[in-house]
Design a protein around this motif. Structure first.
Motif, PDB file in Angstrom:
ATOM      1  N   THR A 234       0.842  -1.192   0.000  1.00 29.88           N
ATOM      2  CA  THR A 234       0.000   0.000   0.000  1.00 29.88           C
ATOM      3  C   THR A 234       0.878   1.244   0.000  1.00 29.88           C
ATOM      4  O   THR A 234       1.715   1.416   0.896  1.00 29.88           O
ATOM      5  CB  THR A 234      -0.925   0.024   1.227  1.00 29.88           C
ATOM      6  N   THR A 236       1.342   4.827   0.834  1.00 31.23           N
ATOM      7  CA  THR A 236       0.713   5.768   1.755  1.00 31.23           C
ATOM      8  C   THR A 236       1.238   7.188   1.618  1.00 31.23           C
ATOM      9  O   THR A 236       0.644   8.123   2.153  1.00 31.23           O
ATOM     10  CB  THR A 236       0.911   5.315   3.210  1.00 31.23           C
ATOM     11  N   LYS A 237       2.355   7.356   0.916  1.00 28.96           N
ATOM     12  CA  LYS A 237       2.903   8.697   0.712  1.00 28.96           C
ATOM     13  C   LYS A 237       3.717   8.707  -0.568  1.00 28.96           C
ATOM     14  O   LYS A 237       4.639   7.908  -0.737  1.00 28.96           O
ATOM     15  CB  LYS A 237       3.791   9.111   1.886  1.00 28.96           C
ATOM     16  N   ASN A 243      -2.579   7.460  -3.403  1.00 29.38           N
ATOM     17  CA  ASN A 243      -2.479   6.300  -2.527  1.00 29.38           C
ATOM     18  C   ASN A 243      -3.302   5.146  -3.082  1.00 29.38           C
ATOM     19  O   ASN A 243      -4.480   5.310  -3.387  1.00 29.38           O
ATOM     20  CB  ASN A 243      -2.959   6.659  -1.121  1.00 29.38           C
TER      21      ASN A 243
END
Length: 292
Positions: A234, A236-237, A243
Motif C-alpha cells: 500500500t 501511503t505517501k 495512494n
C-alpha cells in the motif's frame, strides 16, 4: 522547472520484476529519493531490498540502471543464498529478452554478487559511520546507484530513550542520505518496523515506527501487509501518485505478480481514491511473466 522536469523524466527507475508493484510506484523505485518499506515481520521487507540489489544492476541496454548497491544490514536478515537465487533468475530472464544485438555478457551471477557492497552494522554508531562515508565509498565505486538500510529503526528504537534526541539524529541522517542520492542520482531504500499506536477510547492500530518526525523524511512510504495468504503493498505517501495498493508474491526468483487464480481481486492495482486514476509509468522492456 522545465529543466528539472526533463532531467527527472530521463532518469531510469529500479524495477521490482512485479508489474503491479512497479505500476504502483510509478515505474519502479525512484532515484534521487528515499523510499521507506514498512510492515510486520515476515511480510517481505528484506525480499524487496534483495530484489532491488539485483534489479539495480540490470544492464542499460534492456532498460535497467546498470549500477551497484550498498547494503546496510542492522538485523542480520541478509541471506546470500536468496540474493544468488534472485540473481540467477534475473540473469536467465535478461538472457531471454536481450537478443543477439544486446551486449549482456557482463551481466552474470558473479557480477551481481560483486556489485553488492555489504556492511553488518551492530549499533547505531556503525550505521552512522557507514552513511557518512558513502561519498568516500563512491570514489572507489562510482557506479553505486542504490543504498539499502535494513532496517533504519532496529537500533534507533531502543538506543535512544529520549524521543527528542532520536528525532534530531534522524533528521541529521536524512540529510546524510538525501545528499548523495541527489548528487549521484542514487536511490535510497530503507525498511521500518511497525509499532502500536493507541488512540482515544482504548483503540489501537499498527503504524510505522520512529514517530511522525521520521514520517516526513522519506519521499515515498510503502506499507506491506497481509490480505489472507496474499501480500499487499500500500502506497501511503508519494508526490507523484495517489495512494493505492497492489498485490504481489515472493517466489524463489524474487518479487513477482500473483497468478489470476490466487489474486483476491480482478485487478492487480486497487485505487483508494479514484478508480480512473492510473500512475504514470515509463515504458520498459523488462516484462516478467507471472509466476516466473
Amino acid at each position: 522547472m522545465l529543466q528539472l522536469y526533463q532531467e527527472g523524466s530521463e532518469l531510469p527507475q529500479i524495477v521490482t520484476f512485479c508489474k503491479a508493484l512497479d505500476t504502483l510506484l510509478g515505474g519502479g523505485i525512484p532515484l534521487q529519493a528515499i523510499t521507506e518499506v514498512s510492515g510486520v515481520p515476515g511480510v517481505g521487507k528484506t525480499q524487496v531490498c534483495l530484489q532491488a540489489c539485483v534489479s539495480v544492476q540490470l544492464p542499460r541496454s534492456v532498460g535497467g540502471v546498470g549500477g551497484e548497491a550498498v547494503y546496510l544490514d542492522t538485523e542480520g536478515s541478509f541471506t546470500v543464498k536468496r540474493l544468488k537465487d534472485m540473481a540467477a533468475c534475473a540473469v536467465h530472464h535478461v538472457g531471454t529478452i536481450g537478443g543477439v544485438a544486446e551486449d549482456i555478457s557482463c551481466f552474470t551471477i558473479e557480477s551481481i554478487m560483486k556489485g553488492v557492497h555489504y556492511f553488518r552494522c551492530q549499533n547505531c554508531v556503525e550505521v552512522l559511520a557507514v552513511i557518512k562515508n558513502i561519498p568516500k565509498l563512491m570514489l572507489a565505486h562510482p557506479n553505486i546507484r542504490l543504498l539499502v538500510v535494513d532496517s533504519v529503526s532496529f537500533h534507533f528504537r531502543h538506543d535512544f530513550p529520549d524521543a527528542r534526541d532520536r528525532a534530531k539524529l534522524l533528521r541529521s541522517i536524512t540529510k546524510e542520505l538525501i545528499q548523495p542520492a541527489v548528487t549521484h542520482k542514487m536511490a535510497v531504500l530503507v525498511t521500518n518496523h511497525m509499532t502500536t499506536h493507541v488512540k482515544e477510547k482504548g483503540s489501537a492500530t499498527l503504524v510505522p515506527a520512529l514517530g511522525e518526525t521520521w514520517g516526513h523524511c522519506p519521499t515515498l512510504r510503502l506499507n506491506l501487509s497481509w490480505c489472507g495468504p496474499t501480500r499487499v503493498a500500500t502506497l501511503t505517501k508519494a508526490p507523484h501518485c495517489q495512494n493505492s495498493s497492489a498485490y504481489f508474491q515472493v517466489s524463489v526468483g524474487g518479487l513477482r505478480d500473483i497468478s489470476d487464480n490466487t489474486q483476491p481481486s480482478t485487478a492487480g492495482i486497487l485505487q483508494h481514491d479514484s478508480p480512473h486514476h492510473e500512475p504514470l509509468t515509463k515504458k520498459r522492456r523488462i516484462i516478467e511473466s507471472n509466476n516466473r
